[in-house]
Each structure stands twice: as structure tokens, then as C-alpha cells.
Write an enzyme that holds these catalytic residues in place. Structure first.
Site, mmCIF file in Angstrom:
data_model
loop_
_atom_site.group_PDB
_atom_site.id
_atom_site.type_symbol
_atom_site.label_atom_id
_atom_site.label_comp_id
_atom_site.label_asym_id
_atom_site.label_seq_id
_atom_site.Cartn_x
_atom_site.Cartn_y
_atom_site.Cartn_z
ATOM 1 N N ASP A 16 0.785 -1.228 0.000
ATOM 2 C CA ASP A 16 0.000 0.000 0.000
ATOM 3 C C ASP A 16 0.820 1.282 0.000
ATOM 4 O OD1 ASP A 16 -2.326 -1.529 0.106
ATOM 5 O OD2 ASP A 16 -2.200 -1.681 2.280
ATOM 6 N N CYS A 426 9.392 8.330 10.207
ATOM 7 C CA CYS A 426 9.006 7.305 9.231
ATOM 8 C C CYS A 426 8.912 7.931 7.837
ATOM 9 C CB CYS A 426 7.675 6.679 9.611
ATOM 10 S SG CYS A 426 7.801 5.605 11.057
ATOM 11 N N CYS A 428 7.341 7.140 5.044
ATOM 12 C CA CYS A 428 6.240 6.801 4.132
ATOM 13 C C CYS A 428 5.740 7.995 3.336
ATOM 14 C CB CYS A 428 5.078 6.203 4.918
ATOM 15 S SG CYS A 428 5.176 4.414 5.052
ATOM 16 N N ASP A 470 4.236 16.818 -37.574
ATOM 17 C CA ASP A 470 4.089 16.298 -38.926
ATOM 18 C C ASP A 470 2.796 16.890 -39.493
ATOM 19 O OD1 ASP A 470 4.531 14.691 -41.181
ATOM 20 O OD2 ASP A 470 3.201 13.136 -40.387
#
Length: 777
Positions: A16, A426, A428, A470
Site C-alpha cells: 500500500d 518514518c 512513508c 508532422d
């Protein structure tokens, strides 16, 4: 004996956040025989390049399951289909008009085989490489056939993380109740409640340390919880573990939303289809449809496969796939896409792509693979976090030890603060700040037909300062249309009627243009007798008992004498870049039909939007100068004409040497050298295999305005990433200070980490709701 390199692809359940991906990456990468690993949190997938050894798969599975995740092997994709364009490179078998005035690129014929200008699936030849492996390929697209093996299936409380969180919460509530009744046992009871949630976390921490990730978030959590128990804060330890599990659960829900955005595209394709066989219809599974099958789609039904309309005419609602709110009227020979909605009439459709290869399946697969490739910013954040997390451990240890040893501080107080710093640090939120935003943008772009091959492309395209286009099939529709009908002694309608009669049955691009105009005008086309093509000159025949000829001005001049004013009008039309055909009836010039490959409806507005954003635009074409200048004048773009592929590549190089960051937009086939030379190569229109494989990005629905859409999306994404990094580091900085001065403790520390992660993810998910820029044609 040297073994060959293989690629295996897996779904990973329970992954996750970016820290999860980093642990899995490190663990699998350390296996002998593994050469490279790509893990995508948002797609929930992992791709492993390894030596061709069958014994490696169990070892990979053991490593990943040991970390606490569920791993499911995905069948490998079939080989890429043979390039359809090779089968379309032939001429049209009938060259009856002079092309001197038209001067289209060498691509013109490729676009007019009665399938319109979209390339997807508009080829009736089968792909042998697909037929035997349809299910293998399709299985890489979760949910395509109702057997989604993706993560986060079902309600959150039925998942492993959900059950663990509930158990931890119940244990905490029971501990609190017993603690009130038996105060003397509070410490032991809360420790037991903490262990309910901590043991699985500690096991994952130990396994991660064993396979190369000692400084994981689980390890930080384990140290903090055990340390809190040691210093007598067992109630806080149990609460922190519970809050950590809630945070992980919220991360899982947020990650699931990101996955669901792109996977929801697969739900657009109906599960069943009505297939015609021997004059009867029967219902079959849509996934079983093979290329060449004829299906019946009733009014109001979703179209179950990419295909070409054989009969019927209806308004097709393409909003689910293209984002366009206005239905598109389509009839025989038009291309339709799986997942779009048939409007007001029944359609018979010939299937041109198996379920595994339809537009939606390829878009989903492309986006999932793109999410596995890291952007430069993401790679930097990953490297930074490698040093950041050990640094946090060192800082936490210093805070816990230095004040008591050197300054006479209280050991319990400063160890508590050191443990809180471990939780604050942490990584995360910081690590997920970039991939969450990039994944949301890739998904959002894909839903609008903007396909970008990974974060690096998404990041680079926002820095573009020049776009080289193009002409044929990019700025123009890719097939000629009748622009002028000039009657010379006969009415315009009569000129068109006779010309259409001569062209009946022809597949030549100019013939198709005349027949399309006749159909659009509701002209009743008479039959023709003794029709014959006269090589390089035109076509003749008898219509209503009258001898009629249609051909180039030069060929007409050999049959009749053209008045000076008629020749002047032809020259005027030629100067506008148009091909002119002269209709001769009974030896007299009766009318002129002028045709040109017209600009796309939004081309002028799309180019203006780029110019307004300060981006230089230029047309690079192999077409003749007169035709190119005429189109360029209409669109207001600088023109470089009569170029070979190597000339286009050279000009792109010159623009880059001028300090410009160049995007080259072409069809992905003839422009390959220039696409490769540009900073970003964008394939225009159709989503063909070639377009999706050649360039860095693709504009699936052929809108010129989508180029500025891509640039806008990139800029919004980079801004979002900046916001995310600020949120992540800002919250951590604030709580670091408040923890050291004693204002906050363990509970707010874990809330700071969890809160930052959820805030960053939800901020990134805002990109999923991005609306298309309204470009007025």
C-alpha cells in the site's frame, strides 16, 4: 552454458505504500539470478527480469510472502502483433488522378482504406500471434474478464490488514476496560494488547532486516513500541500500534482508489456480445470474440469490441473513452471502440481486435507498465530516503542518550522523546509523495486518451518549449475531402452526381472523397456502364447514356480545350494546395472538383493554445511546398516542407542546439528518426500498435489540442509533487520541534506520520479529477 533473460510479472496484494515497494524491491533484487526489479505500488504489480531459471519463481514468492504480502504470478503477454502498417503500405491499386497538385506525404494512401483516420483495430487481417494467447494477455489486465486478481478486493474489514486492525482495536478496548477494573495490572494488560498488533509487524520487520532492509517502518515501529513498554508507557505503546495499523489501512484504501481509477476502464466493456453466425445471432462471452467475427449491437448497448461498422448508422457516445460529451455520427466503414455506447440504431460490426488487444485493454496495460518506471524526481526521493531513515534512527538515538549523559537529563523523558522521533521520521509520506502524484496523473491522462510511458516522460513533457508537428494525419485528417465544386455550364449537384457515378466501387483516396461528399449531400448516384480506368489520367464511362470522363487537368486538356478563365481557376485552386479533377461531358468541360487533406477541426485552436503558452510550433512535412504552405497559412504555423525523414531528424537536432526542449508529434511510423531525436516523441491518433510502441507518449484520439493538455498535466503534476514534499517534510519538521521541547509525544508522532501519508495521497488523488481544457475550434 549461458541462460537467457526472462521477464516475470506478478500481482502483489497488501502493498500500500512506497516503503512496501522498497522492501520488496530490495528483497527480490538480492536473489541470485535476478537482474532488475520494478515495483508499482499504484498498479499493485512487480516485474522481475531474471535469468531463465524455473527454480527462481518459488524463491521470489517465498521472499515476498515472508514480508507479509500475497503474490500472484501473471501469465506472460503474447508477442507483439505484426505491424499492421506493413500490410497497408501498398498503393491503392488505381492511380487515375494526377497527384502533382495534391502532393501528399508518402503516408496518404495508408490512411484511406475505408476505415477512417483512426488506426486502432481498423485492419481486417488477423494477428496469428494473438489468437493462441488471448487469455494470457488479457490476464495482465485485472478485471477485464470478471476475474480480477488485483489487490484490495472486497470491503476493507475483510482484508488481512482490516482484520488485524479490528483485533488490535478490540484488544485495546478490552485492556482499557480491565485496566479500570484492576488498576494494578494495567501495564501487563496493555502490553498484551500491544502484542496483538505488534507481533505481525515485528515479524515483517525481522524478515525485512534479513533480506536487506533493516531500517524499515516496521522496525522503527517495533523499536518504539518495545521501548515505550520498557520505560513504562505500555498504554501509549498499545495505542500507537493501533494508530499505526489504522494508518496502514487508510494508506491501503487510498492506494486502492488510485488503482480503481484506471481499472474502472475495464468495466466499460460489456461481458457478453451478440455474434452473427449463419444468419442467426447468439449471445457469447465478449472475451471469446475473435478477429473477423460479426456482431450485432443494439441501440443503447455498449460496444463489446473494437471493430469496423459493416452496416447501419448511429450516433456513438464516446465519452467513456475519449471524454468528448458530443456523440459522434458513424456509418459503414467507420471505426468503433470497445466500451463506447451505441445510440439510436442497430449496428453490424466486424471485430478487429481480440479482447486482450482492444483499445481499453492496451491502455490499462500501458498505464500499469508506465507506473512501474520511475521519474527522475522519484528516483532522487528514493535515494534520499535510503540515507534519511538511518539518519532518523541516529538522531533518535542521540536525542535519547546525549541529554541524560552530558546534560543530566532524565533518562525516561529523553528516551521517550527519542522514540517519538523514530515515529515522526518514518519515511512513508515522503517516499510516496512522488509516485502517488505520477500514478494519478498517468491514470487521469489515460482516461482522456493521453498516454505517457512513465514518470520520466510525464516530468519531461512539462519542460517542452518547442513542438514540431508532422502534417498528414497529424495536423490534418490524413485523407482528402472535396472542398470545392465548380460548375462549368452544369449545376454543382449535377457535377458531383456524374463524378460519383464514375468513382463508384473505387477505393482510391480521391475517389473515396468524392463518394463521401455525395453521400453527405444525399446525392442519388446513377449507375455507370463501361467504366474503365485510364492509367495515370482518370476514369471514363457512360452515365445516363452520356459519355463522361473525370481526370487530371492535363488529361482533360488532351480531350477538350479549356478556356483561359477555367485554367486560371484551376491554377488558383492548385495554389491553395488542392488537387483538381476536371469533369468532361460530351467533349465539353462540365465542372471542377477540388480536393485537399483538410486540417483537423481543432488544429488551429490547438496550435494557438501552444503559442499562447509561449511554446514555439513548426510543421515538418515531406509534402510539396505549395500544399504545405497552404495548410500552414490556414493554421498559422511555420512550415518546413519537402523533407526526408533524415531532414526532420536534423531540424529537431538544430532546435535542440538552439536551447529548446523539443517534442515531436507524428504518426509513429514515418517519423521514427525525428521522434527518437526529440526530447519527447508523441504519436498522434489511433492508438495503433506502432504508435504505442514507437513514441514516448501517444495522443490516442487524434486531437491537436491534446498536446497542450499533456503539457498542462505535467505542470500540474510537478506542482502537486512539490506540495506533497512540503506537506511531508513540513509536518515532520513541526512535530520534531514540538517533541524535543516536550509539547507532543508518541500519539501525535504516529498521527503526524500517518496523517502526512494520507494527506499526501489524497492530494495526489486530486489529479484524477482533472478536467480537459476547453479548446474552441
Amino acid at each position: 552454458m549461458t541462460s537467457t533473460t526472462q521477464q516475470s510479472r506478478y500481482r502483489v496484494d497488501g502493498m500500500d505504500c512506497a516503503s512496501c515497494a522498497a522492501k520488496i524491491d530490495t528483497a527480490v533484487r538480492r536473489l541470485q539470478g535476478v537482474e532488475d526489479v520494478s515495483v508499482s505500488v499504484t498498479a499493485g504489480t512487480m516485474t522481475v527480469k531474471h535469468q531463465g531459471d524455473d527454480t527462481l519463481a518459488p524463491a521470489i514468492a517465498k521472499r515476498v510472502t515472508g514480508l507479509g504480502y500475497k503474490i500472484i504470478p501473471l501469465p506472460q503477454n503474447s508477442a507483439p502483433a505484426a505491424k499492421e502498417d506493413e500490410s497497408h503500405a501498398c498503393g491503392c491499386g488505381h492511380d487515375h488522378h494526377d497527384h502533382q497538385a495534391q502532393g501528399h506525404d508518402h503516408k496518404d494512401h495508408n490512411h484511406d482504406h475505408g476505415h477512417g483516420d483512426r488506426g486502432t483495430g481498423s485492419h481486417e487481417h488477423a494477428h496469428p500471434g494473438h489468437s493462441h494467447d488471448a487469455h494470457g494477455h488479457a490476464a495482465t489486465v485485472a478485471g477485464l474478464h470478471g476475474h480480477d486478481h488485483g489487490p484490495n478486493i472486497g470491503p476493507w474489514w475483510k482484508s488481512a490488514k482490516g482484520r488485524l486492525t479490528i483485533a488490535s482495536g478490540i484488544a485495546l478496548a478490552v485492556a482499557w476496560a480491565i485496566g479500570k477494573l484492576v488498576p494494578g495490572l494495567e501495564g501487563w494488560i496493555f502490553t498484551a494488547a500491544m502484542l496483538v498488533g505488534l507481533l505481525p509487524i515485528a515479524r515483517r520487520a525481522f524478515m525485512a532486516a534479513m533480506v536487506g532492509t533493516p531500517f524499515s517502518i516496521e522496525m522503527l515501529m517495533t523499536i518504539a513500541a518495545i521501548g515505550a513498554v520498557i520505560i513504562g508507557a505500555s498504554e501509549e505503546a498499545a495505542t500507537v500500534v493501533f494508530l499505526f495499523l489504522i494508518g496502514e489501512l487508510l494508506e491501503g484504501v487510498a492506494a486502492g482508489k488510485a488503482r480503481a481509477s484506471i481499472q474502472s476502464l475495464t468495466e466499460l466493456v460489456p461481458k457478453t456480445a451478440l455474434v452473427e453466425e449463419n444468419g442467426k445471432t447468439r449471445e457469447v462471452q465478449a472475451e471469446s470474440l475473435s478477429v473477423g467475427a460479426v456482431i450485432l449491437v443494439r441501440p443503447g448497448d455498449r460496444i463489446p469490441a473494437d471493430g469496423t461498422i459493416l452496416s447501419g448508422e448511429s450516433a456513438i457516445d464516446e465519452a467513456p473513452v475519449t471524454g468528448e460529451s458530443t456523440p459522434v455520427r458513424k456509418g459503414a466503414d467507420a471505426t468503433v471502440f470497445a466500451g463506447t455506447v451505441n445510440g439510436d440504431a442497430a449496428l453490424r460490426i466486424r471485430v478487429t481486435a481480440a479482447a486482450a488487444d482492444n483499445t481499453i485493454a492496451r491502455v490499462v496495460k500501458l498505464v500499469e507498465e508506465a507506473q512501474e518506471s520511475k521519474a527522475p524526481t522519484e528516483r532522487f526521493i528514493d535515494r534520499f530516503s535510503r540515507y534519511y531513515t538511518p539518519g532518523v534512527v541516529v538522531v533518535g538515538a542521540l536525542v535519547a542518550v546525549v541529554p541524560p549523559l552530558l546534560l543530566g537529563g532524565n533518562w525516561g523523558e529523553w528516551v521517550y522523546k527519542g522514540l517519538a522521533i523514530l515515529l515522526i521520521g518514518c519515511p512513508c509520506a515522503l517516499v510516496i509523495s512522488t509516485p502517488a502524484a505520477i500514478a494519478a496523473s498517468l491514470s487521469s491522462g489515460a482516461r482522456r486518451g493521453l498516454l505517457l510511458k512513465g514518470g520520466a516522460v510525464l516530468e519531461n513533457i512539462g519542460k517542452v518549449t518547442a513542438v514540431a508537428f508532422d502534417k498528414t494525419g497529424t495536423l490534418t485528417e490524413g485523407k482528402p475531402k472535396v472542398t470545392d465544386i465548380v460548375g462549368l455550364g452544369r449545376g454543382d449537384a449535377e457535377v458531383l452526381r456524374l463524378a460519383a457515378a464514375l468513382e463508384t466501387g473505387s477505393n482510391h483516396p480521391l475517389a473515396r472523397a468524392i463518394l463521401d461528399r455525395a453521400a453527405a449531400d444525399g446525392t442519388e448516384v446513377p449507375s455507370v456502364i463501361d467504366a474503365k480506368a485510364i492509367g495515370g489520367k482518370g476514369v471514363s464511362g457512360t452515365v445516363d447514356g452520356i459519355e463522361v470522363f473525370l481526370g487530371s487537368p492535363q488529361a482533360a486538356a488532351d480531350r477538350v480545350s479549356l478556356a483561359p478563365e477555367q485554367s486560371a481557376r484551376i491554377a488558383e485552386l492548385n495554389d491553395e494546395g488542392k488537387t483538381v479533377s476536371v469533369l468532361v461531358v460530351r467533349g465539353v468541360a462540365a465542372g471542377l472538383l477540388a480536393m485537399r487533406d483538410e486540417p483537423r477541426a481543432d488544429a488551429a485552436a490547438g496550435l494557438k493554445a501552444l503559442a499562447d503558452a509561449g511554446i514555439k510550433t513548426i510543421m515538418l512535412t515531406g509534402d510539396n511546398r505549395r500544399t504545405a504552405q497552404a495548410i500552414g497559412k490556414t493554421l498559422g504555423i511555420e512550415v518546413r516542407a519537402e523533407l526526408l525523414p533524415e531532414d526532420k531528424q536534423r531540424i529537431v537536432g538544430e532546435l535542440k542546439r538552439q536551447g529548446l526542449r523539443v517534442a515531436k508529434v507524428g504518426d509513429g511510423i514515418n517519423d521514427a528518426p525525428a521522434l527518437a531525436a526529440a526530447d519527447v516523441g508523441i504519436a498522434m491518433g489511433g492508438g495503433t500498435d506502432v504508435a504505442l510502441e514507437t513514441a514516448d507518449a501517444a495522443v490516442l484520439h487524434g486531437r491537436v489540442g491534446d498536446v497542450i493538455e499533456m503539457i498542462d498535466l505535467s505542470k500540474r503534476t510537478m506542482s502537486n509533487i512539490g506540495q506533497n514534499i512540503t506537506i511531508a517534510l513540513g509536518l515532520k519538521g513541526v512535530f520534531l520541534v514540538t517533541t524535543i521541547v516536550g509539547v507532543t509525544g508518541l500519539w501525535p508522532a504516529i498521527l503526524a506520520d500517518t496523517g502526512a501519508t494520507v494527506l499526501v495521497t489524497m492530494n495526489a488523488l486530486r489529479l484524477l479529477g482533472g478536467k480537459r481544457r476547453r479548446i474552441e475550434a
